[in-house]
Design an enzyme around this catalytic site. Sequence first.
Site, PDB file in Angstrom:
ATOM      1  N   ASN A  34       0.832  -1.213   0.000  1.00 13.63           N
ATOM      2  CA  ASN A  34       0.000   0.000   0.000  1.00 13.63           C
ATOM      3  C   ASN A  34       0.864   1.260   0.000  1.00 13.63           C
ATOM      4  O   ASN A  34       0.357   2.367   0.054  1.00 13.63           O
ATOM      5  CB  ASN A  34      -0.982   0.018   1.182  1.00 13.63           C
ATOM      6  N   LEU A  35       2.182   1.074  -0.058  1.00 11.43           N
ATOM      7  CA  LEU A  35       3.140   2.185  -0.131  1.00 11.43           C
ATOM      8  C   LEU A  35       2.997   3.153   1.051  1.00 11.43           C
ATOM      9  O   LEU A  35       3.286   4.334   0.929  1.00 11.43           O
ATOM     10  CB  LEU A  35       3.008   2.939  -1.477  1.00 11.43           C
ATOM     11  N   SER A 127      10.634 -12.021  14.153  1.00 13.25           N
ATOM     12  CA  SER A 127      11.792 -11.266  14.623  1.00 13.25           C
ATOM     13  C   SER A 127      12.399 -11.907  15.865  1.00 13.25           C
ATOM     14  O   SER A 127      11.689 -12.490  16.690  1.00 13.25           O
ATOM     15  CB  SER A 127      11.328  -9.847  14.957  1.00 13.25           C
ATOM     16  N   TYR A 152       4.885  -3.513  19.149  1.00  9.72           N
ATOM     17  CA  TYR A 152       5.464  -4.082  17.920  1.00  9.72           C
ATOM     18  C   TYR A 152       5.885  -5.535  18.162  1.00  9.72           C
ATOM     19  O   TYR A 152       5.516  -6.441  17.415  1.00  9.72           O
ATOM     20  CB  TYR A 152       6.679  -3.251  17.463  1.00  9.72           C
ATOM     21  N   LYS A 156       4.450  -9.421  16.742  1.00  7.88           N
ATOM     22  CA  LYS A 156       5.228 -10.524  16.158  1.00  7.88           C
ATOM     23  C   LYS A 156       4.884 -11.829  16.862  1.00  7.88           C
ATOM     24  O   LYS A 156       4.667 -12.862  16.235  1.00  7.88           O
ATOM     25  CB  LYS A 156       6.738 -10.244  16.256  1.00  7.88           C
ATOM     26  N   ARG A 312      19.917   3.456  25.508  1.00  7.15           N
ATOM     27  CA  ARG A 312      18.578   3.696  24.966  1.00  7.15           C
ATOM     28  C   ARG A 312      17.591   2.798  25.722  1.00  7.15           C
ATOM     29  O   ARG A 312      17.849   1.603  25.892  1.00  7.15           O
ATOM     30  CB  ARG A 312      18.576   3.359  23.472  1.00  7.15           C
TER      31      ARG A 312
HETATM   32  C1  WQD Z   1      21.182  -2.013  17.140  1.00  5.73           C
HETATM   33  C2  WQD Z   1      22.208  -1.567  18.188  1.00  5.73           C
HETATM   34  C3  WQD Z   1      21.396   0.126  19.695  1.00  5.73           C
HETATM   35  C4  WQD Z   1      20.925   3.311  16.751  1.00  5.73           C
HETATM   36  C5  WQD Z   1      15.381  -3.405  16.315  1.00  5.73           C
HETATM   37  C6  WQD Z   1      14.075  -4.069  16.642  1.00  5.73           C
HETATM   38  C7  WQD Z   1      14.020  -5.423  16.018  1.00  5.73           C
HETATM   39  C8  WQD Z   1      14.231  -5.363  14.541  1.00  5.73           C
HETATM   40  C9  WQD Z   1      15.429  -4.565  14.195  1.00  5.73           C
HETATM   41  C10 WQD Z   1      12.698  -4.221  13.044  1.00  5.73           C
HETATM   42  C11 WQD Z   1      21.599  -1.382  19.580  1.00  5.73           C
HETATM   43  C12 WQD Z   1      22.519   0.662  18.858  1.00  5.73           C
HETATM   44  C13 WQD Z   1      21.188   2.092  17.352  1.00  5.73           C
HETATM   45  C14 WQD Z   1      21.758   4.430  17.059  1.00  5.73           C
HETATM   46  C15 WQD Z   1      23.062   3.031  18.531  1.00  5.73           C
HETATM   47  N1  WQD Z   1      13.004  -4.973  13.955  1.00  5.73           N
HETATM   48  N2  WQD Z   1      22.234   1.956  18.235  1.00  5.73           N
HETATM   49  N3  WQD Z   1      22.798   4.236  17.930  1.00  5.73           N
HETATM   50  O1  WQD Z   1      17.246  -2.457  18.571  1.00  5.73           O
HETATM   51  O2  WQD Z   1      18.678  -4.451  17.941  1.00  5.73           O
HETATM   52  O3  WQD Z   1      16.459  -4.149  16.886  1.00  5.73           O
HETATM   53  O4  WQD Z   1      15.504  -3.338  14.903  1.00  5.73           O
HETATM   54  O5  WQD Z   1      12.526  -3.612  12.242  1.00  5.73           O
HETATM   55  O6  WQD Z   1      12.812  -6.009  16.296  1.00  5.73           O
HETATM   56  O7  WQD Z   1      13.949  -4.173  18.043  1.00  5.73           O
HETATM   57  O8  WQD Z   1      18.275  -2.635  16.245  1.00  5.73           O
HETATM   58  O9  WQD Z   1      19.474  -1.089  14.739  1.00  5.73           O
HETATM   59  O10 WQD Z   1      17.913  -0.122  16.475  1.00  5.73           O
HETATM   60  O11 WQD Z   1      20.066  -1.145  17.212  1.00  5.73           O
HETATM   61  O12 WQD Z   1      23.997   2.931  19.318  1.00  5.73           O
HETATM   62  O13 WQD Z   1      21.555   5.556  16.577  1.00  5.73           O
HETATM   63  O14 WQD Z   1      22.686  -0.273  17.813  1.00  5.73           O
HETATM   64  O15 WQD Z   1      21.499   0.601  21.002  1.00  5.73           O
HETATM   65  O16 WQD Z   1      22.552  -1.794  20.497  1.00  5.73           O
HETATM   66  P1  WQD Z   1      17.711  -3.410  17.551  1.00  5.73           P
HETATM   67  P2  WQD Z   1      18.895  -1.185  16.097  1.00  5.73           P
END
Ligand code: WQD
Length: 355
Positions: A34-35, A127, A152, A156, A312
Site C-alpha cells: 500500500n506504499l 523477529s 510491535y 510478532k 537507549r
Molecule cells: C542495534 C544496536 C542500539 C541506533 C530493532 C528491533 C528489532 C528489529 C530490528 C525491526 C543497539 C545501537 C542504534 C543508534 C546506537 N526490527 N544503536 N545508535 O534495537 O537491535 O532491533 O531493529 O525492524 O525487532 O527491536 O536494532 O538497529 O535499532 O540497534 O547505538 O543511533 O545499535 O542501542 O545496540 P535493535 P537497532
Amino acid sequence: MKKRVLVSGGAGYIGSHVTVELIQAGFDVVVADNLSNCDLTCFEGVKKITGRDDIPFEKIDCCDYESVNRLFSEFRIDAVIHFAAFKAVGESVAEPLKYYRNNLLSFLNILEASRLHGGCNVLFSSSATVYGETDKLPVTEESPRQPATSPYGNTKQMCEDILSDTVKATAAYGSEVMAGLDKTGPVKGIALRYFNPIGAHPSALIGELPRGVPNNLVPYITQTAIGKRECLSIFGNDYPTPDGTCLRDYIDVVDLAKAHVAAVSRMVENKMEDSYEIFNVGTGRPVSVLELVNTFERVNNLRLNYRFAPRREGDITAIWADPTRAEKVLGWKAQRTIEETLASAWAWEKHLAGK
Ligand code: WQD
C-alpha cells in the site's frame, strides 16, 4: 509450471530483496503493497536488477479483506510471504492501536484468504525480538519467548501464534471428510525470526529507505557518513560486554532474502516435516556496536563522527542466533562478510545521494 509467490509489503526494504531472489530462483512473484512506508524506488530497482518489466504490482492494503480476496481470486498463489507491517518499536509504544490494527488485521486477512482459496503456504516475517533478554546465548528456536516489551514485539508473537493455531485448525481441511464441501484448504506455515537485517543489494539499486530520522543503527551510520546527520550516538558503553557496547547478530539482507527462497521452496515442494516450522535467520556471530562502526570506517575508508551517549531505553545487552537448524534443514547459511555488507550499505547511501 512456475510457482507463484505473493509478497505482501514487497516494495519495502526486505520485501524488495526477497522479490529479486525469488525471481532469480525461478518463481513468479506478485507484489502487493500500500506504499504506506515506502515509495516505488525499490520496486523500480527490482525491475532493473531482474530485467523484468512485467512483475505484477498491486497497490492494495492488506487490512482490506476484499482486496486480498480479489488477489487470491485473480492469481493462483502457491505461497505468501507476509511482510506488510509497521516496524518502529518506539512508535508502537506511542500508538499501540495503530500497530495492533495494522499488523494483526493484515495478517488475519492473508490467512483467511489462504484458507478459503484452497489452502496455501504462508511464510511470516518474524523477529528475534520474540526472545527478549536472555542469558542463554546464542538462542535456538527452542529458547523460550519472553513477554514482549513493545506492542510491535507483541504483534510478532501474536502473529506467530495466529499462524500456528491456523495451521493446526486447518490441517483436516481438504481431507476426505471435508472434501467437496467447499474450497477451504490447509494452511502451512513457516516463521522466520530475523536478527538484525542490514546492508543492500550489491547493485546498489535497492536498499533501506528510512523515513525521517532512522531508528536503526546502520542507516543512521550511513546518513551520518554522507552528512545528512551530524553525529551518531552510540547508546551505552557500559554494558557487560567486551567493549561495553551492545552485541547483535547483523544479517546481510541478501542472505536473509535467500533464506526466504529456501523456506518457500521447502513449502511448495512439500518437504516440511511439521506443518508449522520456525527458523532463526542470523549469522551466529555477535558483533558490538563499536566493532560495527569501526568496520564501517575501515571498509569504506572514512571517519565517522560518533560519540558515546546514555543507554537507549528498552535495549537488551546482547542477542545472537544459533542458526544451526536453518543450515541443517533449509540448507541455508549466511555467506556475505560483514565487510561486504557494510560496503553495500555505503554504496546504497551514495547511490541515493546521486554520488
Ligand atoms: C542495534 C544496536 C542500539 C541506533 C530493532 C528491533 C528489532 C528489529 C530490528 C525491526 C543497539 C545501537 C542504534 C543508534 C546506537 N526490527 N544503536 N545508535 O534495537 O537491535 O532491533 O531493529 O525492524 O525487532 O527491536 O536494532 O538497529 O535499532 O540497534 O547505538 O543511533 O545499535 O542501542 O545496540 P535493535 P537497532
